[in-house]
Enzyme design. Structure first.
Site, PDB file in Angstrom:
ATOM      1  N   ASP A 139       0.834  -1.201   0.000  1.00 55.43           N
ATOM      2  CA  ASP A 139       0.000   0.000   0.000  1.00 55.43           C
ATOM      3  C   ASP A 139       0.880   1.269   0.000  1.00 55.43           C
ATOM      4  O   ASP A 139       1.962   1.271   0.601  1.00 55.43           O
ATOM      5  CB  ASP A 139      -0.848  -0.062   1.285  1.00 55.43           C
ATOM      6  N   HIS A 140       0.440   2.316  -0.637  1.00 55.96           N
ATOM      7  CA  HIS A 140       1.083   3.654  -0.596  1.00 55.96           C
ATOM      8  C   HIS A 140       2.600   3.616  -0.582  1.00 55.96           C
ATOM      9  O   HIS A 140       3.241   4.055   0.386  1.00 55.96           O
ATOM     10  CB  HIS A 140       0.634   4.426   0.644  1.00 55.96           C
TER      11      HIS A 140
ATOM     12  N   GLY B  81      -7.660   7.506   8.236  1.00 56.41           N
ATOM     13  CA  GLY B  81      -7.720   7.728   9.686  1.00 56.41           C
ATOM     14  C   GLY B  81      -9.145   7.903  10.177  1.00 56.41           C
ATOM     15  O   GLY B  81     -10.102   7.434   9.548  1.00 56.41           O
TER      16      GLY B  81
ATOM     17  N   HIS C 291      -9.851   4.815  -0.919  1.00 50.29           N
ATOM     18  CA  HIS C 291      -9.034   4.823   0.303  1.00 50.29           C
ATOM     19  C   HIS C 291      -9.847   5.436   1.434  1.00 50.29           C
ATOM     20  O   HIS C 291     -10.850   6.092   1.202  1.00 50.29           O
ATOM     21  CB  HIS C 291      -7.755   5.643   0.056  1.00 50.29           C
ATOM     22  N   GLY C 292      -9.387   5.184   2.666  1.00 48.28           N
ATOM     23  CA  GLY C 292     -10.050   5.828   3.805  1.00 48.28           C
ATOM     24  C   GLY C 292     -11.391   5.209   4.138  1.00 48.28           C
ATOM     25  O   GLY C 292     -12.361   5.909   4.438  1.00 48.28           O
TER      26      GLY C 292
HETATM   27  P1  13P Z   1      -8.350   4.026   6.750  1.00 52.50           P
HETATM   28  O1  13P Z   1      -7.239   3.986   7.746  1.00 52.50           O
HETATM   29  O2  13P Z   1      -9.154   5.269   6.859  1.00 52.50           O
HETATM   30  O3  13P Z   1      -9.176   2.786   6.796  1.00 52.50           O
HETATM   31  O4  13P Z   1      -7.695   4.095   5.302  1.00 52.50           O
HETATM   32  C1  13P Z   1      -7.058   2.963   4.805  1.00 52.50           C
HETATM   33  C2  13P Z   1      -6.405   3.199   3.498  1.00 52.50           C
HETATM   34  O5  13P Z   1      -6.923   3.851   2.629  1.00 52.50           O
HETATM   35  C3  13P Z   1      -5.097   2.565   3.294  1.00 52.50           C
HETATM   36  O6  13P Z   1      -4.549   2.864   2.061  1.00 52.50           O
END
Ligand code: 13P
Length: 296
Positions: A74-75, A171, A198-199
């Site tokens: 990821d990222h 987050g 994401h998120g």
């Molecule tokens: P959250 O921590 O908000 O679940 O986001 C996860 C994410 O997008 C990881 O790439």
């Protein structure tokens, strides 16, 4: 390698894990729900993990449970980690050059695609920085990708999946997020590319179902919720005699953490099979953003 993500594929939640134990809890959830699953590692977790050991474990445990388990990085902002992930058996990688200019992002994404595609490894790319905190890095960008940038990026790159800032953030949300469904629909008109949200933490089931109603949404990332489930597993033990010095048994704590992560993940996975919301979503908007100090 099989293209696990495509416009025709199932929709996935992808869960961030940091250890064999957290991976096992998510795989148990997937086996219970009879679904394949994506496990992803942040750069920070990736740096600390025994990569070969994790890859060997998730593949063999997935086989034992009769499901496919895909490993995703990821990222990632380090080409060296992408090279290591490719060598250690990861199925896909995300190159995140969203903090660069669009031209640089295109150039870096193409470099990664060239590096790993011949090995059958899939590539996720991102346009427009997704706000919040991921991997200890706080992004304070304005939070929405520009459609012209997306058009330019997709015309000049060939990733297998694509993420863009559409209103969700990493987050914990401080206010109800304003998700730009119109933008997700617009991206589906521009390209057939599987879209990654994401998120995912903190979105209600209804919000997640509205996202899943977009035919191009194929992957929704959940990270903070996995950590919070881990925390809840410990917290449950603190309010029982499981923490007493006398008779203290670590196995009971680990079981509680495992069950808490498994149940959270299973709850999300059950949403992907739901048919009560269907068709392409349009223009439903909500409030604002979130921040987190969680950063595995
Ligand atoms: P959250 O921590 O908000 O679940 O986001 C996860 C994410 O997008 C990881 O790439």
């Amino acid at each position: 390698m099989e293209k696990y993500i495509s416009i025709k594929s199932q929709q996935y939640f992808a869960f961030n894990i940091w250890s064999i134990q957290s991976a096992k809890a998510v795989i148990d959830a997937a086996a219970q729900e009879k679904q394949n699953v994506i496990l992803q590692t942040s750069m920070k977790a990736f740096a600390m993990l025994d990569k070969e050991e994790l890859a060997a474990y998730v593949k063999s445990y997935g086989r034992k449970k009769n499901i496919r388990v895909f490993l995703h990085l990821d990222h990632c902002r380090k080409l060296e980690y992408i090279r290591q992930a490719a060598e250690c058996g990861w199925d896909s990688v995300m190159i995140d050059a969203s903090d660069r200019t669009i031209e640089e992002n295109i150039q870096i994404t193409n470099k990664v695609t060239e590096m790993v595609k011949k090995r059958g490894i899939l590539v996720e790319a991102e346009v427009g920085q997704i706000c919040g905190q991921e991997d200890g890095v706080l992004s304070v960008a304005t939070g929405l990708a520009r459609i012209e940038d997306i058009q330019k990026f997709l015309a000049n790159t060939e990733p297998d999946m694509f993420a863009a800032a559409v209103g969700t953030v990493h987050g914990l949300y401080r206010k109800t997020p304003k998700i730009h469904h119109d933008m997700i629909s617009r991206i589906a008109q521009i390209s057939n590319i599987p879209f990654v949200v994401h998120g995912g933490t903190g979105l209600t089931d209804d919000m997640l179902l509205q996202l899943l109603a977009h035919r191009n949404v194929k992957k929704i990332n959940i990270s903070t919720d996995v950590k919070l489930a881990y925390r809840r597993g410990i917290e449950i033990c603190m309010y029982t005699d499981k923490m007493d010095r006398e008779g203290f048994n670590p196995l009971e704590i680990e079981q509680s953490v495992h069950d808490s992560i498994r149940d959270m993940a299973a709850g999300k996975m059950r949403l992907t099979g739901r048919t009560d919301i269907s068709g392409d979503n349009t223009g439903i908007e909500y409030g604002d953003e979130k921040h987190s100090k969680h950063s595995v």
